[in-house]
Design an enzyme around this catalytic site. Structure first.
Site, short mmCIF file in Angstrom:
data_model
loop_
_atom_site.label_atom_id
_atom_site.label_comp_id
_atom_site.label_asym_id
_atom_site.label_seq_id
_atom_site.Cartn_x
_atom_site.Cartn_y
_atom_site.Cartn_z
N ARG A 203 14.97 -5.49 47.46
CA ARG A 203 16.08 -5.33 46.51
C ARG A 203 16.81 -6.65 46.30
O ARG A 203 17.23 -6.95 45.20
CB ARG A 203 17.03 -4.26 47.04
CG ARG A 203 18.30 -4.10 46.21
CD ARG A 203 19.10 -2.89 46.66
NE ARG A 203 18.33 -1.66 46.53
CZ ARG A 203 18.50 -0.58 47.29
NH1 ARG A 203 19.41 -0.58 48.24
NH2 ARG A 203 17.75 0.49 47.11
N TYR A 204 17.00 -7.39 47.37
CA TYR A 204 17.68 -8.68 47.29
C TYR A 204 16.63 -9.78 47.38
O TYR A 204 15.62 -9.60 48.07
CB TYR A 204 18.66 -8.84 48.45
CG TYR A 204 19.79 -7.84 48.50
CD1 TYR A 204 20.92 -8.00 47.70
CD2 TYR A 204 19.73 -6.75 49.36
CE1 TYR A 204 21.97 -7.09 47.78
CE2 TYR A 204 20.79 -5.83 49.44
CZ TYR A 204 21.91 -6.02 48.65
OH TYR A 204 22.94 -5.12 48.73
N ARG B 256 15.78 -11.01 51.27
CA ARG B 256 15.59 -10.12 52.41
C ARG B 256 14.94 -8.81 51.98
O ARG B 256 15.16 -8.34 50.86
CB ARG B 256 16.91 -9.84 53.14
CG ARG B 256 18.06 -9.39 52.27
CD ARG B 256 19.37 -9.84 52.94
NE ARG B 256 20.57 -9.21 52.41
CZ ARG B 256 21.21 -9.64 51.31
NH1 ARG B 256 20.73 -10.64 50.61
NH2 ARG B 256 22.31 -9.05 50.92
N CYS C 73 12.37 9.76 64.02
CA CYS C 73 13.68 9.46 64.56
C CYS C 73 13.89 10.29 65.83
O CYS C 73 13.24 11.31 66.01
CB CYS C 73 14.79 9.81 63.56
SG CYS C 73 14.88 8.66 62.19
N CYS D 255 19.20 13.26 61.38
CA CYS D 255 20.58 13.37 60.89
C CYS D 255 20.57 14.23 59.63
O CYS D 255 19.78 13.99 58.71
CB CYS D 255 21.15 12.00 60.56
SG CYS D 255 21.05 10.83 61.91
N CYS E 96 20.89 12.32 56.27
CA CYS E 96 20.01 11.15 56.15
C CYS E 96 19.86 10.67 54.70
O CYS E 96 19.62 11.46 53.79
CB CYS E 96 18.63 11.51 56.70
SG CYS E 96 17.46 10.13 56.61
N ARG F 253 17.39 8.96 53.70
CA ARG F 253 15.97 9.07 53.36
C ARG F 253 15.47 10.48 53.67
O ARG F 253 14.35 10.67 54.14
CB ARG F 253 15.14 8.02 54.12
CG ARG F 253 15.60 6.61 53.88
CD ARG F 253 14.56 5.53 53.87
NE ARG F 253 15.21 4.32 53.37
CZ ARG F 253 15.81 3.40 54.15
NH1 ARG F 253 15.74 3.50 55.47
NH2 ARG F 253 16.43 2.38 53.62
N ASP G 278 25.68 8.21 50.65
CA ASP G 278 24.91 8.13 49.41
C ASP G 278 24.76 9.50 48.76
O ASP G 278 24.88 10.53 49.42
CB ASP G 278 23.52 7.54 49.71
CG ASP G 278 23.61 6.10 50.18
OD1 ASP G 278 24.39 5.34 49.58
OD2 ASP G 278 22.90 5.74 51.14
N ASP H 204 26.73 1.75 48.35
CA ASP H 204 25.39 1.35 47.92
C ASP H 204 25.24 1.93 46.52
O ASP H 204 25.29 3.15 46.34
CB ASP H 204 24.33 1.91 48.88
CG ASP H 204 23.14 0.98 49.03
OD1 ASP H 204 22.94 0.12 48.14
OD2 ASP H 204 22.41 1.12 50.02
N LYS I 94 24.57 -3.20 47.69
CA LYS I 94 25.82 -2.77 48.31
C LYS I 94 26.99 -3.64 47.85
O LYS I 94 26.83 -4.86 47.76
CB LYS I 94 25.69 -2.87 49.82
CG LYS I 94 24.63 -1.98 50.42
CD LYS I 94 24.60 -2.12 51.93
CE LYS I 94 23.44 -1.39 52.55
NZ LYS I 94 22.14 -2.04 52.30
C1 LIG Z 1 21.35 -2.71 52.97
C2 LIG Z 1 20.08 -3.29 52.57
C3 LIG Z 1 19.77 -4.62 52.86
C4 LIG Z 1 20.66 -5.51 53.70
O1 LIG Z 1 21.92 -5.70 53.19
P1 LIG Z 1 22.94 -6.61 53.99
O2 LIG Z 1 24.19 -6.50 53.19
O3 LIG Z 1 22.37 -8.01 54.01
O4 LIG Z 1 23.09 -6.08 55.38
C5 LIG Z 1 18.58 -5.11 52.39
N1 LIG Z 1 17.74 -4.36 51.66
C6 LIG Z 1 18.02 -3.11 51.33
C7 LIG Z 1 17.06 -2.33 50.51
C8 LIG Z 1 19.20 -2.51 51.79
O5 LIG Z 1 19.45 -1.23 51.49
#
Ligand SMILES: *Cc1c(COP(=O)(O)O)cnc(C)c1O
Length: 365
Positions: free
Chosen positions: A104-105, A108, A117, A121, A124, A126, A284, A321, A328
């Site tokens: 998504r980012y 990362r 798990c 939960c 959850c 997911r 969510d 989110d 987020k």
């Molecule tokens: C939350 C999340 C992250 C990490 O977000 P940070 O703000 O860096 O902790 C990375 N990828 C996805 C898909 C997420 O949901």
């Protein structure tokens, strides 16, 4: 003004090894009814749609009907009545270039390496996948690692699931090693609820493996002070002693922790077990979890009740989110009230107004 004093309470029962605890988990309404006064028909119907798993350790934390631990783990009729929410509101599937990996980012990725798990939960995020035959296997893991290896912009891998600590030590070690061998991976984060839901899983052997792959960070997940005791403290201590910084992602949940004083106690207790509160998540909009939703105002009120009233390191960010995969964003109480003749009008944590002289723009060189 007297403040309460907290201590980490001992757990009196002794528990077996984690494999044994896990295999004694309660998965049917009939089994659960031996321990808790439930409506067997309802629980059974809900669990058919969204599986249940309550291991004996987590079960032992339940004190009474519908208490915060119960609400997190026992299936509820409301789960199958939820018609508002969507299965995948965060568009995780759309943002998965390979199965079980969300990119998504730019820098990362979130990599799901387990579909299991220690406890399922009820809220959850997911819920559509977890505890069902969603496939995590050697092939999907290999594909994920290949993808990460090819994507040079990725420097941070979040290992998630399910719970990565439900993997056997050797399997987890193999994944960590392969990720560490990728030159552009700077940090590895492990997202696990095990310190809360099955603390016995955190062994010296596991810690010995983890510390070979530093820098490793762990984000765990506690939602209520009832979950913090000598067992969870020990698990966190083993991890922290291995040089792993520990964070906590708490989910704001109606009937569980939507309460100013409960949240404050939780943050303080987390610091006592060496965990730094990282995020409080707005729940969510996931199908089957609508009954846990709180208002955003409640979240903001909680943040206001923390800032200034407890240690700054015990104040996490409150995050939404965004639906549709927008990522987020923090929701922050408004402390800046405006500007007046070169002065910033600021409200402090007690609601008192102060003014702060702004630098004179005209004297900028
Ligand atoms: C939350 C999340 C992250 C990490 O977000 P940070 O703000 O860096 O902790 C990375 N990828 C996805 C898909 C997420 O949901």
């Amino acid at each position: 003004m007297t403040e309460e004093f907290f201590e980490i309470l001992p757990v009196k029962k002794t528990f077996a090894g984690w494999h044994e605890i896990l295999s004694d988990s309660i998965c049917t309404a009939g089994q659960l009814n031996k321990f808790l006064p439930i409506d067997v028909k309802t629980v059974s119907r809900v669990a058919k749609q969204y599986p249940m798993r309550i291991n004996p350790y987590y079960l032992s934390l339940i004190r009474k009907t519908m208490d915060p631990v119960w609400r997190q783990s026992v299936p509820d009729q409301m789960e199958i009545e939820d018609s508002l929410c969507a299965e995948d509101p965060l568009s995780e599937e759309v943002q998965s270039p390979v199965p079980n990996l969300i990119h998504r980012y730019p820098d990362r990725v979130l990599f799901m390496v387990s579909n299991q798990c220690a406890m399922y939960c009820r809220y959850c995020m997911r819920k559509r996948k977890i505890g069902r035959p969603f496939v995590v296997n050697d092939d999907t893991i290999k594909e994920g690692i290949l993808y990460i290896g090819k994507e040079k912009a990725v420097r941070d891998v979040l290992i998630s699931g399910g719970d990565p600590f439900l993997l056997e030590d050797e399997d987890l070690e193999k994944i960590l090693k392969q990720l560490r061998d990728i030159p552009h991976i700077e940090i590895i984060r492990i997202h696990t609820r095990v310190p809360c839901t099955l603390p016995q899983r955190v062994t010296e052997k596991l810690a010995g493996i983890l510390k070979k792959f530093h820098p490793i960070y762990i984000n765990t997940h506690f939602n209520h002070p009832m979950e913090i005791n000598s067992e969870s403290a020990k698990a966190c201590c083993i991890l922290a002693d291995s040089g792993i910084p520990l964070g906590c992602q708490t989910v704001l949940l109606k009937g569980v922790n939507d309460d100013l004083s409960i949240m404050k106690i939780l943050m303080r207790k987390l610091l006592m077990i060496r965990v730094k509160p990282y995020y409080i998540h707005q729940a969510d909009l996931v199908k089957g979890t609508g009954h846990f939703r709180t208002t955003i105002d409640q979240g903001i009120e909680i943040m206001k009740a923390l800032r200034g009233y407890t240690s700054g390191i015990g104040v996490p960010y409150y995050m939404i989110d965004l639906p549709g995969g927008g990522g987020k964003v923090p929701v922050i109480p408004e402390y800046i009230k405006g500007e007046n003749s070169g002065r910033l009008i600021v409200e402090n944590y007690k609601g008192k107004i102060y003014s702060y002289p702004l630098a004179d723009k005209s004297t900028d060189s």
